[in-house]
Write an enzyme that holds these catalytic residues in place. Structure first.
Site, short mmCIF file in Angstrom:
data_model
loop_
_atom_site.label_atom_id
_atom_site.label_comp_id
_atom_site.label_asym_id
_atom_site.label_seq_id
_atom_site.Cartn_x
_atom_site.Cartn_y
_atom_site.Cartn_z
N ASN A 152 4.11 -10.32 7.09
CA ASN A 152 4.84 -9.60 6.06
C ASN A 152 6.30 -9.99 5.94
OD1 ASN A 152 4.29 -8.18 8.63
ND2 ASN A 152 5.91 -6.81 7.94
N SER A 200 -4.68 -2.85 2.05
CA SER A 200 -3.89 -1.75 1.48
C SER A 200 -3.75 -1.94 -0.02
CB SER A 200 -2.51 -1.76 2.14
OG SER A 200 -1.69 -0.78 1.56
N CYS A 327 10.40 -2.04 7.19
CA CYS A 327 10.25 -1.11 8.30
C CYS A 327 11.41 -1.26 9.28
CB CYS A 327 8.95 -1.35 9.04
SG CYS A 327 7.58 -1.57 7.93
C1 LIG Z 1 2.31 -3.04 4.50
C2 LIG Z 1 1.63 -3.53 5.71
C3 LIG Z 1 0.94 -2.65 6.55
C4 LIG Z 1 0.94 -1.15 6.32
O1 LIG Z 1 0.19 -0.82 5.20
P1 LIG Z 1 0.26 0.67 4.59
O2 LIG Z 1 -0.84 0.68 3.60
O3 LIG Z 1 1.61 0.80 3.99
O4 LIG Z 1 0.03 1.61 5.70
C5 LIG Z 1 0.29 -3.17 7.64
N1 LIG Z 1 0.31 -4.48 7.89
C6 LIG Z 1 0.96 -5.35 7.12
C7 LIG Z 1 0.92 -6.81 7.43
C8 LIG Z 1 1.65 -4.91 6.00
O5 LIG Z 1 2.30 -5.78 5.24
#
Ligand SMILES: *Cc1c(COP(=O)(O)O)cnc(C)c1O
Length: 380
Positions: A152, A200, A327
């Site tokens: 991410n 997600s 985050c």
């Molecule tokens: C955004 C993200 C998450 C968390 O996802 P949510 O749906 O916001 O809880 C987990 N892992 C990665 C790699 C992400 O980019």
């Protein structure tokens, strides 16, 4: 707000077509999908099942292999902690990487506190793990491997298919956090031998608060103990009334992502290339973090070493970007990902992450280039 949104690795704007499909499930079609005694329930349930198919299709899964959750955070928890509790393994060991999302790292930390060993693979400077090191780390106690598909912060793509093959040969359950790769690069859970996959909705222009965990139905070794219990929904893996509007939106977001995959990703890739090219031309010392070839379209992570540790994140009034990861922006500790690929504190301070999405235009990129240029020139 008239800032230009360039933080699409953090979340995305909802696609108006997704929202349009959700609205009826908030007002006239408000039934509980689990109600089997009347048409309100039947129509909501039918919509949920269409969405389940749309989600399954984008990753080449079967409909019944999709469990709806509140998002990738919950999916990661359910996959890893659920397995930990369900496997009843005395000497359980887990292999993961140093650059996972906190939703994987913090679950692993919890399990390590119970006395189990977690192996953290260190990626190379491009943010990619070494398969030989991975092979050497495997031992008879390793029952779970959890490796993200795309990162991410720096967008690097891991060799998931190769890891999947090795896990299958060794009878190890393989979990993949695919929140950043969904809709951006191809995911095929069968071809990649993935047992569990977290995805997600809000990273692919769907609503927030909905996601899914894919659970491979043909691997009988998978025994997940649910974390949330109550109404036995989702085959008891995840109790709670199904949020039908969100599920419908997630399904539609998957359908649109699959349909427009080529054109959207080509556009995003071109915009990223233009941004990188122009900034590197103006400031030849700019470092592009992550792999040049093995990265998801839209992720641009830059370090400006000549700023000597000065941050420009608060000097960009025209654009919304991120320093490291969303985050960790609210967290005084610097990015664990940039640290892991070898950047020192000064370099991390002088880094920004730009996330380009399908709603960004050429004009947005022009403004971003001007904004970044102005900010750097003021600081050097
Ligand atoms: C955004 C993200 C998450 C968390 O996802 P949510 O749906 O916001 O809880 C987990 N892992 C990665 C790699 C992400 O980019």
């Amino acid at each position: 707000m008239n800032k230009i949104y360039l933080d699409n690795n953090s979340t995305t704007q909802i696609d108006p077509n997704v929202l349009k499909h959700m609205i009826p499930y908030f007002n006239e079609k408000y039934g509980n999908p689990s109600s089997q005694s009347h048409a309100f329930g039947w129509e909501a349930n039918a919509a949920v099942e269409i969405a389940r198919e749309q989600v399954a299709q984008i990753i080449n899964a079967k409909n019944e292999e999709i469990v709806f959750t509140s998002g990738a955070t919950e999916s990661n928890n359910l996959a890893i902690y659920g397995l930990y509790q369900g496997l009843y393994s005395k000497n359980l060991e887990i292999i993961t990487t140093e650059i996972e999302h906190k939703a994987v790292l913090d679950v692993c930390k919890k399990i390590s506190k119970k006395g189990h060993k977690i192996h953290y693979l260190k990626p190379d400077k491009d943010g990619i793990i070494n398969l030989e090191e991975f092979k050497k780390t495997i031992n008879k106690n390793v029952k779970i491997v959890s490796i993200m598909h795309a990162n991410n912060e720096i967008g690097s793509i891991q060799p998931i298919k190769e890891v999947g093959k090795l896990c299958k040969n060794k009878n190890i359950i393989f979990h993949v956090d695919a929140a950043q790769s969904l809709g951006k690069i191809n995911i095929d859970v069968k071809d990649m031998n993935i047992d569990l996959l977290s995805i997600s909705s809000h990273k692919i222009y769907g609503p927030k608060g909905i996601g899914a965990l894919f659970i491979n139905s043909s691997n009988k070794k998978i025994n997940i103990e649910p974390i949330i219990v109550g109404g036995s929904q989702e085959k008891n893996f995840r109790s709670g009334t199904l949020p039908s509007p969100m599920i419908v939106g997630f399904g539609m977001a998957c359908k649109i992502a699959k349909k427009n995959f080529e054109s959207d990703q080509r556009k995003i890739r071109n915009l990223s290339n233009k941004l990188i090219q122009k900034i590197s031309q103006k400031f030849p010392g700019t470092v592009i973090n992550g792999s040049k070839s093995k990265r998801i379209p839209g992720n641009v992570n830059l370090t400006f070493p000549f700023l000597n540790g000065v941050s420009i994140i608060n000097s960009l009034p025209e654009i919304a970007v991120s320093s490291g990861s969303a985050c960790s922006s609210s967290n005084p500790n610097s990015s664990h990902v940039l640290k892991s690929i070898g950047l020192d504190k000064n370099y991390i301070n002088s880094s920004i992450r730009i996330g380009i999405g399908k709603f960004n235009s050429d004009e947005h990129i022009e403004i971003a280039i001007k904004s970044i240029t102005k900010a750097i020139e003021r600081k050097i």
